[in-house]
Design a protein around this motif. Structure first.
Motif, short mmCIF file in Angstrom:
data_model
loop_
_atom_site.label_atom_id
_atom_site.label_comp_id
_atom_site.label_asym_id
_atom_site.label_seq_id
_atom_site.Cartn_x
_atom_site.Cartn_y
_atom_site.Cartn_z
N TYR A 1 0.90 -1.33 -0.03
CA TYR A 1 0.08 0.04 0.12
C TYR A 1 0.92 1.39 -0.13
CZ TYR A 1 1.27 -0.33 4.82
OH TYR A 1 2.22 -0.68 5.95
N ILE A 2 0.19 2.53 -0.21
CA ILE A 2 1.12 3.56 0.13
C ILE A 2 0.57 4.52 1.09
CG2 ILE A 2 2.10 3.66 -2.47
CD1 ILE A 2 -0.09 6.39 -2.61
N SER A 3 1.53 4.98 2.03
CA SER A 3 1.03 5.36 3.35
C SER A 3 0.51 6.82 3.20
CB SER A 3 2.16 5.17 4.41
OG SER A 3 3.07 5.67 4.09
N ALA A 4 0.75 7.60 1.99
CA ALA A 4 0.47 8.83 1.81
C ALA A 4 -1.19 9.19 1.86
CB ALA A 4 0.81 9.33 0.49
N LYS A 5 -1.67 10.24 2.35
CA LYS A 5 -3.06 10.39 2.23
C LYS A 5 -3.23 11.00 1.00
CE LYS A 5 -4.75 11.31 6.79
NZ LYS A 5 -4.09 12.05 7.85
N THR A 6 -4.01 10.52 0.21
CA THR A 6 -4.27 10.88 -1.45
C THR A 6 -5.44 11.56 -1.56
OG1 THR A 6 -5.43 8.77 -1.58
CG2 THR A 6 -3.21 8.87 -2.15
N GLY A 7 -6.30 11.97 -0.59
CA GLY A 7 -7.47 12.59 -0.70
C GLY A 7 -8.32 11.92 -1.84
N THR A 8 -8.95 12.98 -2.51
CA THR A 8 -10.11 12.25 -3.68
C THR A 8 -9.24 12.05 -4.85
OG1 THR A 8 -10.44 14.67 -4.25
CG2 THR A 8 -11.99 13.35 -2.72
N ALA A 9 -9.69 11.41 -5.77
CA ALA A 9 -8.93 10.87 -6.99
C ALA A 9 -8.49 12.32 -7.82
CB ALA A 9 -9.86 10.18 -7.96
N PRO A 10 -7.06 11.98 -8.00
CA PRO A 10 -6.52 13.58 -8.81
C PRO A 10 -7.06 13.39 -10.22
CG PRO A 10 -4.85 11.98 -8.07
CD PRO A 10 -6.05 11.39 -7.67
N GLU A 11 -6.56 14.56 -10.71
CA GLU A 11 -6.72 14.51 -12.20
C GLU A 11 -5.82 13.75 -12.86
OE1 GLU A 11 -6.82 15.51 -16.21
OE2 GLU A 11 -5.12 16.27 -14.99
N ALA A 12 -6.31 12.68 -13.74
CA ALA A 12 -5.37 11.64 -14.30
C ALA A 12 -4.11 12.18 -14.69
CB ALA A 12 -6.28 10.82 -15.30
#
Lengths: 217, 247
Positions: free
Chosen positions: B129-140
């Motif tokens: 997994y990645i432990s960074a908070k990714t928030g909502t799906a970013p622009e592709a």
């Protein structure tokens, strides 16, 4: 697990290199009797007297010992990982017999090495058993030891037939050693598979046919 | 269609199991293998006998739950297929079909054909997994990734964790599974930050769980429903060496 597998791979690759040198020297044996005797004996004398070869020889002994010990340790560990096998297992449909039986092939090759060392190494280097004479130039007559051994058809059969398991072991061993050490180039691996096949073929055929040629000389 | 199922029955992890044969009639070639087992269980219920325990979920080849060893092959006679996608037309009328649970010390049998694959979860927990908070799906297009790298990462990400690689491996090695998880994330920019830690900890956990070592027989890639290549294992080995010695 990684350390052990890497040791098996590195020592295995060193042994693969050694076999090339060994076969090159053996090819002298197919030359006409007197030429072969002179060349073979002076070559083996040069080897025995070289301090560099002395070091290489110790690396070679160490490689064989480490290869066998770590293979044993890894095999015991692998058996523990699969304590119970399947009642029906059609592994031939998803993999080669060779790749599934590297241990068995390895033990066969080891048995061969023991006999081979008793035939040559023990007599020439350790001076055990029947004494070895000198040739007309004063070199230890290793050629005679080889020639007389291969007048015995049982030894010819033993030496030639056991090159089949050696070839199979080398074929799988060479390519998987590279993968164990982390070679993952896709096209490179395709080439490596072919190189392994050609290498194993040359080794098995080369080592296997020389005793037969010597027998009929 | 009639077949004879020879199925491994085992009450729980600690009891000794054995094979039991069941003659099953009224099957059709269009039935899936699991439907044939369902039918057998229905018959057993009517006879007031204990039903056979086996796992399944999606029945459309994507969940990885339905792993069993059928007639000497993981997921049955076809290459790269899950058990649920196997149909009775792959068997002859009157054939004896031997069904066994996955065999691996790291996959203890829970009951009959059900094994505990928690060891896979334990490997996942060490860094898949990645432990960074990714928030909502970013622009592709905000993070550009080369097409061949995306393809490679997605091929590895296709692993459904069914355990066929471990089951078919003579050493019960989890190298294909672990390498797929590592290469998926370590190939992508989002996974780079924890790349070294991931490969070291996941491979360490793989050993701790009691899986064997990889001998490159190649059996796993033939049985893998997603056709994940064993080149992934070689790549994992390279990544591990790099992480260990270079960082």
């Amino acid at each position: 697990m990684y350390f052990r597998k890497s040791i098996i791979a590195i020592t295995g690759l060193f042994l693969c290199l050694f076999l090339i040198v060994h076969l090159s020297a053996n090819s002298i044996l197919v030359l006409p009797q007197e030429v072969a005797r002179g060349l073979y004996n002076s070559y083996s004398t040069t080897l025995r007297e070289s301090p560099f070869i002395k070091i290489v020889a110790y690396i070679l002994y160490l490689s064989i010992v480490l290869h066998v010990i770590y293979a044993l340790v890894v095999t015991v560990n692998n058996r523990k990982a699969k304590r119970k096998g399947y009642a029906v297992n059609r592994f031939r449909e998803n993999s080669s017999w060779t790749s599934q039986n590297m241990g068995l092939l390895g033990i066969t090759v080891l048995l061969f090495i023991v006999v081979h060392l008793a035939n040559f190494w023990a007599r020439i280097k350790l001076g055990l058993g029947e004494g070895v004479g000198l040739d007309s130039e004063g070199h230890v007559d290793v050629y005679k030891v080889t020639y007389s051994l291969f007048q015995n058809s049982y030894y010819v059969l033993f030496y030639s037939l056991l090159m089949i398991p050696l070839g199979l072991h080398l074929y799988h061993g060479l390519k998987s050693a590279f993968m164990t050490l982390g070679f993952y180039h896709k096209k490179g691996l395709r080439i490596l598979a072919k190189v392994s096949l050609i290498y194993a073929g040359i080794m098995a055929l080369g080592f296997g046919i020389i005793p037969i040629i010597v027998f009929f000389k | 269609m009639k077949v004879i199922f020879k199925i491994w029955r085992q009450e729980n992890t600690n009891t000794k199991g054995n094979f039991q044969s069941y003659e099953v009639d009224e099957l059709t070639e269009d039935m899936s293998f699991l439907e044939a087992l369902d039918h057998l269980n229905e018959v057993l219920v009517t006879k007031n006998e204990k039903t056979i325990a086996y796992e399944y979920d999606c029945r459309e080849g994507i969940c990885g739950q339905c792993g069993v060893f059928i007639n000497g092959r993981a997921h049955g006679p076809h290459d790269n297929m899950t058990t649920c996608q196997l149909h009775m037309r792959s068997f002859r009328d009157g054939e004896t079909i031997v069904v066994e649970p996955w065999r691996a010390s790291a996959f203890p049998i829970v009951k009959d054909l059900v094994v505990d694959r928690s060891s896979f979860d334990n490997i996942i927990e060490q860094g898949a997994y990645i432990s960074a908070k990714t928030g909502t799906a970013p622009e592709a297009n905000s993070i550009l990734v080369r097409k061949e790298i995306v393809d490679k990462a997605m091929d590895a990400a296709a692993c459904i964790g069914c355990g066929a690689c471990v089951a078919t491996c003579k050493n019960s090695s989890a190298a294909l599974f672990t390498s797929a998880k590592i290469n998926h994330l370590n190939s992508l920019p989002q996974g780079k930050q924890e790349a070294s830690k991931r490969v070291l900890e996941m491979t360490k956990q793989m050993e701790l769980e009691g899986f064997g070592s990889c001998t490159f027989t190649g059996a796993c890639e033939v049985e893998c429903p997603e056709g994940i290549s064993i080149i992934n294992i070689a790549e994992m080995n390279a990544r591990r060496t790099k992480a260990k010695w270079i960082g």
